[in-house]
Design a protein around this motif. Structure first.
Motif, PDB file in Angstrom:
ATOM      1  N   TYR A 227      10.889  -2.158  18.220  1.00  0.00           N
ATOM      2  CA  TYR A 227      10.756  -1.767  19.654  1.00  0.00           C
ATOM      3  C   TYR A 227       9.526  -1.721  20.094  1.00  0.00           C
ATOM      4  N   PRO A 228       9.297  -2.184  21.360  1.00  0.00           N
ATOM      5  CA  PRO A 228       7.792  -2.397  21.792  1.00  0.00           C
ATOM      6  C   PRO A 228       7.630  -0.903  22.903  1.00  0.00           C
ATOM      7  N   TYR A 229       8.787  -0.530  23.246  1.00  0.00           N
ATOM      8  CA  TYR A 229       8.531   0.565  24.476  1.00  0.00           C
ATOM      9  C   TYR A 229       9.114   2.102  23.885  1.00  0.00           C
ATOM     10  N   TRP A 230       8.408   2.887  23.975  1.00  0.00           N
ATOM     11  CA  TRP A 230       8.674   4.283  23.351  1.00  0.00           C
ATOM     12  C   TRP A 230       8.334   5.309  24.448  1.00  0.00           C
ATOM     13  N   GLY A 231       9.053   6.526  24.339  1.00  0.00           N
ATOM     14  CA  GLY A 231       8.845   7.569  24.897  1.00  0.00           C
ATOM     15  C   GLY A 231       8.103   8.503  24.242  1.00  0.00           C
ATOM     16  N   GLN A 232       7.677   9.786  24.836  1.00  0.00           N
ATOM     17  CA  GLN A 232       6.969  10.770  23.862  1.00  0.00           C
ATOM     18  C   GLN A 232       8.313  11.435  23.122  1.00  0.00           C
ATOM     19  N   GLY A 233       8.045  12.055  22.006  1.00  0.00           N
ATOM     20  CA  GLY A 233       9.078  12.671  21.245  1.00  0.00           C
ATOM     21  C   GLY A 233       9.342  14.137  21.726  1.00  0.00           C
ATOM     22  N   THR A 234      10.511  14.341  21.186  1.00  0.00           N
ATOM     23  CA  THR A 234      10.821  15.962  21.150  1.00  0.00           C
ATOM     24  C   THR A 234      11.374  16.269  19.930  1.00  0.00           C
TER      25      THR A 234
ATOM     26  N   ASP B 191      17.655  16.787   8.898  1.00  0.00           N
ATOM     27  CA  ASP B 191      17.476  16.382  10.136  1.00  0.00           C
ATOM     28  C   ASP B 191      16.352  16.699  10.798  1.00  0.00           C
ATOM     29  N   THR B 192      15.513  17.494  10.511  1.00  0.00           N
ATOM     30  CA  THR B 192      14.443  18.255  11.261  1.00  0.00           C
ATOM     31  C   THR B 192      13.090  16.925  11.277  1.00  0.00           C
ATOM     32  N   ALA B 193      12.745  16.825  12.530  1.00  0.00           N
ATOM     33  CA  ALA B 193      11.916  15.552  12.875  1.00  0.00           C
ATOM     34  C   ALA B 193      11.525  15.647  14.264  1.00  0.00           C
ATOM     35  N   VAL B 194      10.482  14.712  14.686  1.00  0.00           N
ATOM     36  CA  VAL B 194      10.456  14.533  16.042  1.00  0.00           C
ATOM     37  C   VAL B 194      11.375  13.123  16.298  1.00  0.00           C
ATOM     38  N   TYR B 195      12.001  13.349  17.437  1.00  0.00           N
ATOM     39  CA  TYR B 195      12.965  12.189  17.824  1.00  0.00           C
ATOM     40  C   TYR B 195      12.499  11.618  19.093  1.00  0.00           C
ATOM     41  N   TYR B 196      12.532  10.304  19.129  1.00  0.00           N
ATOM     42  CA  TYR B 196      12.016   9.500  20.116  1.00  0.00           C
ATOM     43  C   TYR B 196      13.154   8.641  20.546  1.00  0.00           C
ATOM     44  N   CYS B 197      13.324   8.180  21.865  1.00  0.00           N
ATOM     45  CA  CYS B 197      13.810   7.173  22.282  1.00  0.00           C
ATOM     46  C   CYS B 197      13.138   5.764  22.802  1.00  0.00           C
ATOM     47  N   ALA B 198      13.676   4.658  22.443  1.00  0.00           N
ATOM     48  CA  ALA B 198      12.765   3.752  22.458  1.00  0.00           C
ATOM     49  C   ALA B 198      13.892   2.187  22.911  1.00  0.00           C
TER      50      ALA B 198
ATOM     51  N   PHE C  45      15.543   7.000  31.639  1.00  0.00           N
ATOM     52  CA  PHE C  45      14.801   5.708  31.600  1.00  0.00           C
ATOM     53  C   PHE C  45      14.255   5.135  32.902  1.00  0.00           C
ATOM     54  N   SER C  46      13.499   4.420  33.102  1.00  0.00           N
ATOM     55  CA  SER C  46      13.463   3.723  34.504  1.00  0.00           C
ATOM     56  C   SER C  46      12.474   2.506  34.192  1.00  0.00           C
ATOM     57  N   GLY C  47      12.384   1.554  34.984  1.00  0.00           N
ATOM     58  CA  GLY C  47      11.855   0.247  35.181  1.00  0.00           C
ATOM     59  C   GLY C  47      12.594  -0.770  34.745  1.00  0.00           C
ATOM     60  N   PHE C  48      13.861  -0.529  33.977  1.00  0.00           N
ATOM     61  CA  PHE C  48      14.906  -1.558  33.686  1.00  0.00           C
ATOM     62  C   PHE C  48      16.185  -0.990  33.572  1.00  0.00           C
TER      63      PHE C  48
ATOM     64  N   GLN D  50      11.740   9.068  28.930  1.00  0.00           N
ATOM     65  CA  GLN D  50      11.287  10.645  28.700  1.00  0.00           C
ATOM     66  C   GLN D  50      12.487  11.199  28.015  1.00  0.00           C
ATOM     67  N   ALA D  51      11.972  11.671  26.676  1.00  0.00           N
ATOM     68  CA  ALA D  51      13.091  12.335  25.790  1.00  0.00           C
ATOM     69  C   ALA D  51      13.055  13.637  26.086  1.00  0.00           C
ATOM     70  N   SER D  52      13.966  14.454  26.086  1.00  0.00           N
ATOM     71  CA  SER D  52      14.064  15.962  26.052  1.00  0.00           C
ATOM     72  C   SER D  52      15.263  16.605  25.390  1.00  0.00           C
ATOM     73  N   GLY D  53      15.257  17.949  25.180  1.00  0.00           N
ATOM     74  CA  GLY D  53      16.437  18.291  24.361  1.00  0.00           C
ATOM     75  C   GLY D  53      16.246  18.914  23.172  1.00  0.00           C
TER      76      GLY D  53
END
Length: 126
Positions: free
Chosen positions: A113-120, A89-96, A23-26, A4-7
């Motif tokens: 990277y197979p696991y992604w959060g939603q973007g911010t 730097d303007t973009a949608v940022y994702y964690c993976a 992050f969770s599950g790992f 879960q990304a935010s900020g």
């Protein structure tokens, strides 16, 4: 695996933002985790990662010296401190995240990277 990304937000050029990824599950033992971004009309690109086994950080050339990735294991959170922001730097940022080793040349490759959060969304504009 969940992330879960935010900020994100609107910031003027030269300003700063800190993104968070809960992050969770790992755990980070054996998992690489990082930040990627996608600007309008462009492909998703790697920004920064913490590698799974040597725990080293990697940065895209475009952000070296301006962005810093860090982690807080107790909070299951990875951060991206972004300073001296530029309009490009303007973009949608994702964690993976992913498990297993990657050669250095592939560590910033979003396709690995197979696991992604939603973007911010980060918007840098005056």
């Amino acid at each position: 695996v969940q992330l879960q990304a935010s900020g994100g937000g609107l910031v003027q050029p030269g300003g700063s933002l800190r993104l968070s990824c809960v992050f969770s599950g790992f755990t980070l033992d054996g998992y690489s985790i990082g930040w990627f971004r996608q600007a309008p009309g462009k492909e998703r690109e790697g920004v920064s990662i913490i590698s799974a086994y040597d725990r080293r950080t990697r940065y895209a050339n475009a952000v070296k010296g301006r962005f810093t990735i860090s982690k807080d294991n107790a909070k299951s959170t990875v951060y991206l401190q972004m300073d001296d922001l530029k309009p490009e730097d303007t973009a949608v940022y994702y964690c993976a995240t992913r498990s297993g080793r990657l050669v250095v040349s592939a560590q910033l490759d979003a396709a690995q990277y197979p696991y992604w959060g939603q973007g911010t969304l980060v918007t840098v504009s005056s």
